[in-house]
Enzyme design. Structure first.
Site, PDB file in Angstrom:
ATOM      1  N   SER A  67      -0.566   0.622  -2.859  1.00 42.15           N
ATOM      2  CA  SER A  67       0.370   1.378  -3.703  1.00 42.15           C
ATOM      3  C   SER A  67       1.635   1.702  -2.911  1.00 42.15           C
ATOM      4  O   SER A  67       2.623   2.154  -3.491  1.00 42.15           O
ATOM      5  CB  SER A  67      -0.286   2.665  -4.220  1.00 42.15           C
ATOM      6  OG  SER A  67      -0.854   3.398  -3.150  1.00 42.15           O
ATOM      7  N   ASP A 105      -5.814  -0.976   3.054  1.00 42.70           N
ATOM      8  CA  ASP A 105      -5.994  -1.912   1.935  1.00 42.70           C
ATOM      9  C   ASP A 105      -5.719  -3.343   2.390  1.00 42.70           C
ATOM     10  O   ASP A 105      -4.763  -3.577   3.143  1.00 42.70           O
ATOM     11  CB  ASP A 105      -4.957  -1.569   0.849  1.00 42.70           C
ATOM     12  CG  ASP A 105      -5.597  -1.297  -0.492  1.00 42.70           C
ATOM     13  OD1 ASP A 105      -6.780  -1.636  -0.681  1.00 42.70           O
ATOM     14  OD2 ASP A 105      -4.894  -0.735  -1.350  1.00 42.70           O
ATOM     15  N   GLU A 203     -11.313   2.752 -10.801  1.00 41.07           N
ATOM     16  CA  GLU A 203      -9.984   3.115 -11.314  1.00 41.07           C
ATOM     17  C   GLU A 203      -9.918   2.872 -12.822  1.00 41.07           C
ATOM     18  O   GLU A 203     -10.264   1.782 -13.304  1.00 41.07           O
ATOM     19  CB  GLU A 203      -8.896   2.304 -10.585  1.00 41.07           C
ATOM     20  CG  GLU A 203      -7.502   2.633 -11.101  1.00 41.07           C
ATOM     21  CD  GLU A 203      -6.359   2.182 -10.199  1.00 41.07           C
ATOM     22  OE1 GLU A 203      -6.622   1.628  -9.121  1.00 41.07           O
ATOM     23  OE2 GLU A 203      -5.194   2.413 -10.594  1.00 41.07           O
TER      24      GLU A 203
HETATM   25  O1  KIV Z   1      -3.417   1.394  -3.385  1.00 40.33           O
HETATM   26  C1  KIV Z   1      -3.883   2.476  -3.784  1.00 40.33           C
HETATM   27  O2  KIV Z   1      -3.279   3.540  -3.676  1.00 40.33           O
HETATM   28  C2  KIV Z   1      -5.200   2.444  -4.397  1.00 40.33           C
HETATM   29  C3  KIV Z   1      -5.692   3.702  -5.020  1.00 40.33           C
HETATM   30  C4  KIV Z   1      -5.098   3.862  -6.351  1.00 40.33           C
HETATM   31  C5  KIV Z   1      -7.177   3.761  -5.055  1.00 40.33           C
HETATM   32  O3  KIV Z   1      -5.829   1.437  -4.415  1.00 40.33           O
END
Ligand code: KIV
Length: 286
Positions: A67, A105, A203
């Site tokens: 994100s 991520d 989500e």
């Molecule tokens: O990238 C992010 O912030 C996410 C959250 C919404 C879980 O994957």
């Protein structure tokens, strides 16, 4: 199913929120919290200073989410985020914290080719940025990737329901509404758990379905727009602090209004400069 926790194990595992801050939280602490029925908060973070504030506030798990694409780097979606960007910002968040478990991520394109590519990307985030775990999207479809990364000693958080990296295929809407979609979500969650994932993000999933997934797994679920029965809750920090502009999704609770606070401060500074009232003698060197 709940499991009895021995006093020795309990002593070794701090309460996740508000517990002692002597060492980093591990995925094992999260597993023990699920056994105790203890809920925990997770926030995203993209820079060292913000992460240090959340660490001081006692947030036990931070996600350097892709994100960052829309919330930090000015992209329209998460899709353009690269491994270089993820590594740079994850390293900053790790440097800004001493207690929180930092989850990095895996961005779009860094694991979809297969297990070996996924392991290479996860290894880079651990070695170069120092994250304690990685997150990737998909259950059954990312099974081989999850298995290999976990077998290699890197904890994996799985992300199900709305998976923003697939925005071009699925759009942004609540997932799992049909019977077939609900069954698939349950299969995905079990597949992630069986592959060794330590937690599952849900989500934009109907609350009843998220509750069923939570009851059926022994690993924690982390909800975002997935109701109150998940073991943990995550929000994007710029959304919940009111820094992101525009209309917020229904599931976001706004705990501050940083956008108006910062706008007012920027305007006050500008007016002082234009009007000649800043700096004052106390701000100058003589
Ligand atoms: O990238 C992010 O912030 C996410 C959250 C919404 C879980 O994957």
């Amino acid at each position: 199913m709940t499991h009895a926790v021995s006093p020795a194990r309990e002593a070794a595992s701090p309460t996740l929120y508000g517990g002692a801050g002597t060492r980093r939280i591990t995925v094992r602490d999260l597993a023990l919290a699920k056994e105790r029925g203890e809920k925990w908060p997770m926030l995203t973070a993209y820079d060292a200073m913000t992460a240090s504030v959340f660490d001081e506030a006692g947030i036990p798990v931070m996600l350097v989410g892709d994100s960052m694409g829309n919330c930090h780097l000015g992209y329209e979606t998460t899709v353009p985020v690269t491994m270089d960007e993820m590594t740079l910002l994850s390293a900053a968040v790790v440097r800004g914290t001493s207690r929180a478990l930092i989850v990095g991520d895996l961005p779009f394109g860094s694991y979809q080719e297969g297990a070996v590519q996924a392991l290479r990307s996860a290894t880079r985030l651990v070695k170069e940025a120092g994250v304690g775990a990685v997150k990737l999207e998909g259950g059954e479809r990312s099974l081989a990737q999850t298995e290999l990364i976990v077998q290699s000693g890197i904890p994996v958080m799985s992300h199900l329901g709305l998976t923003p990296q697939s925005v071009n295929a699925m759009g942004y809407r609540v997932q799992g509404r049909s019977d077939e979609a609900a069954h698939q979500l349950l299969r995905d969650a079990k597949a992630a758990q069986d592959a060794g994932a330590f937690a599952v993000v849900l989500e934009l999933v109907p609350a009843e379905l998220a509750a069923e997934v939570t009851r059926s797994l022994h690993i924690p679920t982390v909800g975002i727009g997935a109701g109150s029965e998940c073991d943990a809750q995550v929000l994007v920090w710029t959304d919940m602090m009111g820094l992101t502009g525009g209309k917020m999704p229904k599931f976001v609770k706004q705990y501050a209004n940083l956008r108006s606070t910062m706008t007012d401060a920027a305007k006050a500074f500008a007016e002082d400069v234009v009007g000649g009232t800043f700096p004052q003698p106390e701000h100058a060197f003589h």
